[in-house]
Motif scaffolding. Structure first.
Motif, mmCIF file in Angstrom:
data_model
loop_
_atom_site.group_PDB
_atom_site.id
_atom_site.type_symbol
_atom_site.label_atom_id
_atom_site.label_comp_id
_atom_site.label_asym_id
_atom_site.label_seq_id
_atom_site.Cartn_x
_atom_site.Cartn_y
_atom_site.Cartn_z
ATOM 1 N N UNK A 126 0.868 -1.186 0.000
ATOM 2 C CA UNK A 126 0.000 0.000 0.000
ATOM 3 C C UNK A 126 0.894 1.222 0.000
ATOM 4 N N UNK A 127 0.828 2.014 -1.062
ATOM 5 C CA UNK A 127 1.758 3.153 -1.136
ATOM 6 C C UNK A 127 1.303 4.279 -0.223
ATOM 7 N N UNK A 128 0.052 4.242 0.174
ATOM 8 C CA UNK A 128 -0.428 5.313 1.019
ATOM 9 C C UNK A 128 0.051 5.142 2.460
ATOM 10 N N UNK A 141 -6.971 -5.576 -0.012
ATOM 11 C CA UNK A 141 -7.063 -4.172 0.377
ATOM 12 C C UNK A 141 -6.168 -3.921 1.577
ATOM 13 N N UNK A 142 -5.653 -2.715 1.656
ATOM 14 C CA UNK A 142 -4.762 -2.356 2.771
ATOM 15 C C UNK A 142 -5.552 -2.412 4.082
ATOM 16 N N UNK A 143 -4.946 -3.004 5.096
ATOM 17 C CA UNK A 143 -5.695 -3.176 6.346
ATOM 18 C C UNK A 143 -5.874 -1.853 7.085
ATOM 19 N N UNK A 147 -7.687 0.821 0.926
ATOM 20 C CA UNK A 147 -7.462 0.944 -0.520
ATOM 21 C C UNK A 147 -6.783 -0.298 -1.066
ATOM 22 N N UNK A 148 -6.920 -0.479 -2.394
ATOM 23 C CA UNK A 148 -6.314 -1.652 -2.985
ATOM 24 C C UNK A 148 -4.789 -1.526 -2.987
ATOM 25 N N UNK A 149 -4.130 -2.634 -2.671
ATOM 26 C CA UNK A 149 -2.665 -2.618 -2.705
ATOM 27 C C UNK A 149 -2.190 -2.804 -4.145
#
Ligand code: ME8
Length: 646
Positions: A126-128, A141-143, A147-149
């Motif tokens: 997850x870049x976020x 999805x990022x835990x 958002x989608x990884x």
């Protein structure tokens, strides 16, 4: 002198600070002020986390460099902290040279100790949140943010997290090793002796807790030796794992001591979801400050929810706290007590006789004040800040009741009652003095004003809480000018003003992640020879719409086109085929920022040649601001490549 070192997270600078960031920093400020008033030598570090792909993308989307974005937003954080009376002793930016030195040094030590090896990383990322997700077939999805990884495959250095299994908790028995370098990102601290790689942003940022107090400074690392390990890393519950799993393991591997405590607090929610920039449900701490003042907001945040639990934010609740707790309970007590002293004793603190005019109620209140000092300290030591405040408010409520029952205003005309009047007013003023010392860590500005009105010449901050005794208020001391400290707000008026201001504020967004508001953006196709949609163009029929074949695509590769500074050449996976598409986004998105990204493609556009290269389709993006900055359309949920949009 005993030392105390507290840190907040180093905040990402891809957006401006919101109330969540202010919350953590205010908690840390209250604790550090409290510790100082307990006689500790305190270091309080906060700062900004400036590296990584997320920030590269945010900068690219705005058409500025990561370092310019970092300069702008890091300054926003510092400005906000000073407006809230936050007195940190150290501020670290992870892009500073001293930090590059420290982060490389920790990396080198860990490597020398044999805990780093080179391999290949392939996994979901997850870049976020800069977080690796567990392996699975489809992108999970990022835990943290949901958002989608994205798939990342690259050579990487690995940290032998597994080596620390025994030393750490059972629960990560099977934890695989952790990729701690990236080659697809340039904005970061280079890996020592391998500049192809930059250090993983969490490894880098966590080291900021060391750099900030002088680790790795060849001239002088005395502060570091004196203050490390930190007593408390204060964080939100979103980043517990990094602080309690990775960080202690990194430190052990580098031969450094681990922190005494990591304390994770809960989240402020708005509309039932975690307040976060990417959801667009944030409250602007500057706006609150302008309408309520720093101390009222600080008080609300510390009092409203116990540290550790989630809480729902509402302007209504802030107003309620400001009017009832601050203006009524505390402010009113101060103003009626001091006004009575002013009028009846010529502005001088009256003498409370131990015999004449003394009642059991006076002794009871004195006892309650001293008991409060103890209870307050117990709560503060347990980081139960809201309970500490509750205990002070119980004392204020008792004192207000004491005044109402002993009714000093009815004694002013009767000379025989002077000793009684003096005792009541002294007792009440002395409670105010004690309460004001206890409130100083929470209300730094207004507590100083009350202190001045009490006529006390000493510096409030240098009072020692543990040494508070009854009778510290000097008889005969002359009061300062008595004036209301806490304004009472007209609920309707303030709410209207706030809603107006909110509407005007076009909230800044994480440009690469959050779709701008409809008012600010129109949808554009990223045709390099773009024809902007004409506002007010004539309507089309549903059949016309059906002619456009819109599909979900995923960027597999992206590269610049030589001699065309606006163009990127993309290979896009459309589920059933891979297409080459040229897009005019190069000034706003770096090629690295697009790889892995899900996009929307106009799939049935006639192929064209641009700069001798075939372009077979177009991307959809919002067009934002005066420079028509493209912000790519995407999905928050998982969608398979090739899915049709209708
Ligand atoms: O995680 N409620 O930075 P970040 C309460 N750079 N607190 C909140 C909150 C909310 N709704 N939203 C954010 C990072 N916070 C990394 C840290 S440390 C070496 C690197 C607070 O900008 C809370 O403290 O995403 C949370 O942990 C932090 O902001 C996350 O800030």
């Amino acid at each position: 002198m005993k030392t105390f070192y507290i840190t907040t997270p180093l905040y990402y600078i891809n957006a401006k600070p919101h109330l969540g960031h202010a919350y953590t920093t205010i908690v840390a400020d209250c604790l550090s002020r409290y510790k100082e008033m307990q006689g500790f030598e305190v270091r309080f570090l906060t700062g900004t986390d400036e590296h990584g792909q997320n920030i590269e993308r945010a900068a690219a989307a705005r058409g500025i460099t990561p370092s310019d974005l970092a300069d702008q937003n890091s300054e926003e954080f510092r400005r906000l902290w000073s407006r809230y009376g936050i007195e940190y002793t150290h501020f670290i930016r992870t892009s500073e040279a001293r930090h590059y030195r420290a982060a490389s040094e920790v990396f080198r030590r860990v490597q020398q100790n044999g805990f780093i090896y080179k391999g290949e990383y392939s996994g979901w990322y997850c870049i976020s949140d800069n977080l690796f997700a567990p392996e699975s077939e489809l992108p999970p999805n990022c835990e943290v943010c949901g958002r989608q990884t994205e798939r990342v495959t690259e050579e990487s250095y690995f940290f032998k997290l597994s080596e620390f299994q025994q030393k750490l908790l059972d629960f990560y028995e099977k934890t695989p090793d952790l990729s701690i370098s990236r080659t697809s990102v340039k904005w970061g601290v280079p890996v020592p002796a391998d500049a192809q790689h930059v250090i993983y942003v969490w490894f880098d940022a966590l080291v900021g807790y060391l750099t900030g107090i002088g680790f790795g400074d060849p001239e002088d690392d005395r502060e570091f030796r004196k203050f490390w390990p930190a007593q408390i890393h204060l964080v939100g519950k979103d980043i517990i794992r990094f602080h309690t799993v990775y960080w202690p393991a990194f430190l052990m591997a580098a031969g450094l001591q681990v922190p005494h405590k990591v304390f994770a607090h809960g989240w402020w929610l708005k509309d039932e979801a975690k307040m976060s920039k990417s959801r667009g449900n944030v409250v602007d701490p500057n706006l609150l400050l302008e309408h309520f003042g720093g101390d009222a907001v600080r008080y609300f945040l510390m009092r409203e929810i116990p540290l550790g639990l989630d809480g729902t934010f509402s302007y209504d609740a802030v107003l309620q706290r400001a009017n009832s707790d601050l203006a009524n309970d505390y402010g009113n007590l101060v103003s009626r007590t001091l006004t009575l002293i002013s009028k009846n004793f010529n502005q001088a603190i009256p003498y409370p006789s131990a015999i004449e005019g003394r009642t059991p109620q006076d002794n009871e209140l004195e006892g309650a004040a001293l008991a409060t000092v103890n209870v307050y300290q117990q709560h503060m030591e347990e980081l139960a800040l809201s309970k500490a405040l509750e205990s002070v408010w119980e004392l204020l409520a008792k004192t207000n009741r004491y005044l109402n029952e002993s009714s000093p205003w009815s004694l002013t005309e009767d000379l025989a009652q002077r000793p009684r009047l003096a005792t009541i007013l002294y007792t009440s003023a002395e409670v105010i003095r004690i309460a004001t010392v206890l409130l100083a860590p929470f209300l730094p500005e207004s507590s100083k004003l009350v202190w001045k009105q009490l006529g006390l010449p000493s510096v409030l901050k240098s009072q020692r809480i543990a040494e508070l005794k009854w009778g510290g208020l000097p008889v005969g001391g002359i009061l300062g000018e008595v004036a209301p400290v806490f304004p009472r707000f007209d609920k309707k008026e303030v709410l209207n003003k706030l809603l107006d201001a909110e509407a005007k504020l076009s909230a800044p967004v994480r440009p690469e992640l959050t779709p701008p508001t409809a008012a600010a953006a129109t949808l554009q196709t990223l045709d390099p020879e773009r024809v902007s949609p004409t506002p007010g163009a004539s309507k089309i029929s549903i059949e016309d719409l059906g002619k456009i074949d819109l599909r979900v695509g995923q960027v597999i590769t992206a590269e610049r086109v030589k001699g065309a500074d606006k163009l990127l050449k993309l290979m896009v996976d459309l589920g059933t085929e891979t297409r080459q598409i040229l897009a005019g986004v190069a000034r706003f998105y770096s090629p690295e920022a697009l790889v892995g990204r899900k996009i929307i493609v106009v799939a049935n556009l006639e192929p064209r040649k641009l700069r001798g290269l075939e372009s077979n389709g177009m991307l959809l993006a919002a067009s934002v601001g005066e420079d028509d900055r493209p912000v790519l359309a995407g999905f928050l949920e998982e969608v398979p490549n090739g899915a049709k949009l209708r």
